[in-house]
Write an enzyme that holds these catalytic residues in place. Structure first.
Site, PDB file in Angstrom:
ATOM      1  N   GLY A  12      16.121  66.166  39.159  1.00  0.00           N
ATOM      2  CA  GLY A  12      17.417  66.385  38.502  1.00  0.00           C
ATOM      3  C   GLY A  12      18.576  67.011  39.514  1.00  0.00           C
ATOM      4  O   GLY A  12      19.518  67.582  38.820  1.00  0.00           O
ATOM      5  N   SER A  13      18.541  66.784  40.697  1.00  0.00           N
ATOM      6  CA  SER A  13      19.655  67.544  41.496  1.00  0.00           C
ATOM      7  C   SER A  13      20.850  66.747  41.219  1.00  0.00           C
ATOM      8  O   SER A  13      22.081  67.435  41.240  1.00  0.00           O
ATOM      9  CB  SER A  13      19.350  67.446  43.005  1.00  0.00           C
ATOM     10  OG  SER A  13      19.267  66.384  43.543  1.00  0.00           O
ATOM     11  N   ASN A  14      20.863  65.545  40.977  1.00  0.00           N
ATOM     12  CA  ASN A  14      22.347  64.651  40.518  1.00  0.00           C
ATOM     13  C   ASN A  14      22.538  65.094  39.269  1.00  0.00           C
ATOM     14  O   ASN A  14      23.741  65.313  38.954  1.00  0.00           O
ATOM     15  CB  ASN A  14      21.906  63.140  40.582  1.00  0.00           C
ATOM     16  CG  ASN A  14      21.884  62.537  41.929  1.00  0.00           C
ATOM     17  OD1 ASN A  14      23.111  62.584  42.664  1.00  0.00           O
ATOM     18  ND2 ASN A  14      20.624  62.325  42.557  1.00  0.00           N
ATOM     19  N   LEU A  83      13.650  56.126  36.654  1.00  0.00           N
ATOM     20  CA  LEU A  83      12.901  55.069  37.492  1.00  0.00           C
ATOM     21  C   LEU A  83      12.512  53.900  36.520  1.00  0.00           C
ATOM     22  O   LEU A  83      12.108  52.890  36.999  1.00  0.00           O
ATOM     23  CB  LEU A  83      11.782  55.661  38.063  1.00  0.00           C
ATOM     24  CG  LEU A  83      12.349  56.805  39.142  1.00  0.00           C
ATOM     25  CD1 LEU A  83      10.906  57.296  40.176  1.00  0.00           C
ATOM     26  CD2 LEU A  83      13.199  56.267  40.165  1.00  0.00           C
ATOM     27  N   ASN A 100      24.247  53.514  37.772  1.00  0.00           N
ATOM     28  CA  ASN A 100      22.977  54.073  38.269  1.00  0.00           C
ATOM     29  C   ASN A 100      23.151  54.508  39.776  1.00  0.00           C
ATOM     30  O   ASN A 100      24.137  54.046  40.599  1.00  0.00           O
ATOM     31  CB  ASN A 100      21.803  52.698  38.521  1.00  0.00           C
ATOM     32  CG  ASN A 100      20.666  53.522  39.417  1.00  0.00           C
ATOM     33  OD1 ASN A 100      20.005  54.556  38.827  1.00  0.00           O
ATOM     34  ND2 ASN A 100      20.172  52.616  40.370  1.00  0.00           N
ATOM     35  N   HIS A 102      21.793  54.714  43.702  1.00  0.00           N
ATOM     36  CA  HIS A 102      20.581  54.420  44.637  1.00  0.00           C
ATOM     37  C   HIS A 102      20.615  54.836  45.840  1.00  0.00           C
ATOM     38  O   HIS A 102      21.749  55.057  46.447  1.00  0.00           O
ATOM     39  CB  HIS A 102      20.512  52.835  44.603  1.00  0.00           C
ATOM     40  CG  HIS A 102      19.516  52.240  45.255  1.00  0.00           C
ATOM     41  ND1 HIS A 102      18.286  52.310  44.862  1.00  0.00           N
ATOM     42  CD2 HIS A 102      19.356  51.836  46.597  1.00  0.00           C
ATOM     43  CE1 HIS A 102      17.533  51.749  45.858  1.00  0.00           C
ATOM     44  NE2 HIS A 102      18.022  51.373  46.801  1.00  0.00           N
ATOM     45  N   ASP A 143      18.743  46.873  40.652  1.00  0.00           N
ATOM     46  CA  ASP A 143      19.636  47.161  41.520  1.00  0.00           C
ATOM     47  C   ASP A 143      20.839  46.253  41.975  1.00  0.00           C
ATOM     48  O   ASP A 143      21.151  45.876  43.187  1.00  0.00           O
ATOM     49  CB  ASP A 143      19.097  47.602  42.849  1.00  0.00           C
ATOM     50  CG  ASP A 143      18.183  48.765  42.850  1.00  0.00           C
ATOM     51  OD1 ASP A 143      18.544  49.525  41.893  1.00  0.00           O
ATOM     52  OD2 ASP A 143      17.128  48.971  43.504  1.00  0.00           O
ATOM     53  N   GLU A 172      25.144  61.752  47.547  1.00  0.00           N
ATOM     54  CA  GLU A 172      25.040  61.355  46.161  1.00  0.00           C
ATOM     55  C   GLU A 172      25.559  62.143  45.174  1.00  0.00           C
ATOM     56  O   GLU A 172      25.940  61.602  44.167  1.00  0.00           O
ATOM     57  CB  GLU A 172      23.347  61.319  45.703  1.00  0.00           C
ATOM     58  CG  GLU A 172      22.506  60.197  46.531  1.00  0.00           C
ATOM     59  CD  GLU A 172      20.905  59.936  46.015  1.00  0.00           C
ATOM     60  OE1 GLU A 172      20.822  60.133  44.977  1.00  0.00           O
ATOM     61  OE2 GLU A 172      20.281  59.940  46.926  1.00  0.00           O
TER      62      GLU A 172
HETATM   63  C1  GAR Z   1      18.000  60.165  43.972  1.00  0.00           C
HETATM   64  O1  GAR Z   1      17.884  60.109  45.489  1.00  0.00           O
HETATM   65  C2  GAR Z   1      18.165  58.922  43.647  1.00  0.00           C
HETATM   66  O2  GAR Z   1      19.105  58.153  44.321  1.00  0.00           O
HETATM   67  C3  GAR Z   1      16.722  58.267  43.456  1.00  0.00           C
HETATM   68  O3  GAR Z   1      16.045  59.200  42.994  1.00  0.00           O
HETATM   69  C4  GAR Z   1      16.365  60.584  43.530  1.00  0.00           C
HETATM   70  C5  GAR Z   1      16.366  61.368  42.335  1.00  0.00           C
HETATM   71  O4  GAR Z   1      16.694  62.709  42.797  1.00  0.00           O
HETATM   72  N1  GAR Z   1      16.891  57.091  42.579  1.00  0.00           N
HETATM   73  C6  GAR Z   1      16.375  55.957  42.842  1.00  0.00           C
HETATM   74  O5  GAR Z   1      15.727  55.829  44.067  1.00  0.00           O
HETATM   75  C7  GAR Z   1      16.386  54.768  42.189  1.00  0.00           C
HETATM   76  N2  GAR Z   1      16.256  53.478  42.593  1.00  0.00           N
HETATM   77  P1  GAR Z   1      17.210  63.812  41.641  1.00  0.00           P
HETATM   78  O6  GAR Z   1      16.228  63.788  40.647  1.00  0.00           O
HETATM   79  O7  GAR Z   1      17.060  65.109  42.471  1.00  0.00           O
HETATM   80  O8  GAR Z   1      18.449  63.496  41.201  1.00  0.00           O
END
Ligand code: GAR
Length: 198
Positions: A12-14, A83, A100, A102, A143, A172
């Site tokens: 969940g850093s995003n 995911l 989304n 990516h 995607d 990101e």
């Molecule tokens: C992120 O790097 C995101 O781009 C990726 O999962 C990670 C989640 O990080 N998403 C994918 O690969 C989707 N195809 P987070 O939980 O720290 O935000």
């Protein structure tokens, strides 16, 4: 107030970047729900700690369950490391209202099976000199939706997948906040595959 639901599967850093941008007032949005397909997702604890409404759904009915939560008063759904594949009524009713992030420059290193560290390992193995991240609208393919924005990073000769992931993740956090801001301010127009930033 512009209302967003954030979908997560992991750390969940995003989501954290979005929460931070809301708290500082950079984003004038309300996070109406945080939804995960995994009860152990670290981001759920973060959301609960911030007093946000959280939901966990998994299995075949995930998209329908999400739709029930968001259908009344959500302007935008943000997949922030989510995911599961979304489908059905949710996609129809939220056409061009689901984004989304990516961790690569689509159309490279994307599609089925390309998530998380697999993406960065594939970029390293291919030997690309530049990678990055993409925010795109979600449509039925994996995607494949129109690209809202992309940010790039250099790939260094000595990089491991973990090194690259760290560098891309920083971008990101900027990209996802910027995309939400542009959409919330009605500065995005979609024409076929092309996205105009007004
Ligand atoms: C992120 O790097 C995101 O781009 C990726 O999962 C990670 C989640 O990080 N998403 C994918 O690969 C989707 N195809 P987070 O939980 O720290 O935000």
């Amino acid at each position: 107030m512009f209302r967003i639901a954030v979908l997560i599967s992991g750390t969940g850093s995003n989501l954290g970047a979005i929460i931070n941008a809301v708290e500082t007032g950079y984003l004038r949005c309300k996070i109406s729900a945080v939804i995960s397909d995994h009860s152990g997702a670290g981001g759920l604890k973060l959301a609960e700690g911030k007093g946000l409404d959280t939901f966990v759904f998994s299995g075949k009915t995930t998209s329908d369950n999400i739709f029930e939560v968001v259908k009344e008063d959500t302007d935008l759904i943000v997949c922030a490391g989510f995911l599961s594949i979304l489908k059905g009524k949710l996609l129809e009713e939220f056409h061009n209202r689901i984004i989304n992030i990516h961790p690569a420059l689509i159309p490279s290193f994307c599609g089925s099976g390309m998530y998380g560290m697999h993406v960065h390992q594939a970029a390293i193995d291919y030997g690309v000199k530049v990678s990055g991240c993409t925010v795109h609208f979600i449509e039925p393919g994996v995607d494949t939706g129109p690209v809202v924005l992309q940010r790039t990073v250099d790939v260094l000769y000595t990089d491991t997948a973990e090194d690259l992931q760290k560098r891309v993740l920083k971008e990101e956090h900027i990209a996802i906040v910027e995309a939400v801001k542009l959409i919330s301010k009605n500065r995005i127009a979609v024409s076929g595959r092309k996205v105009l930033i007004k």
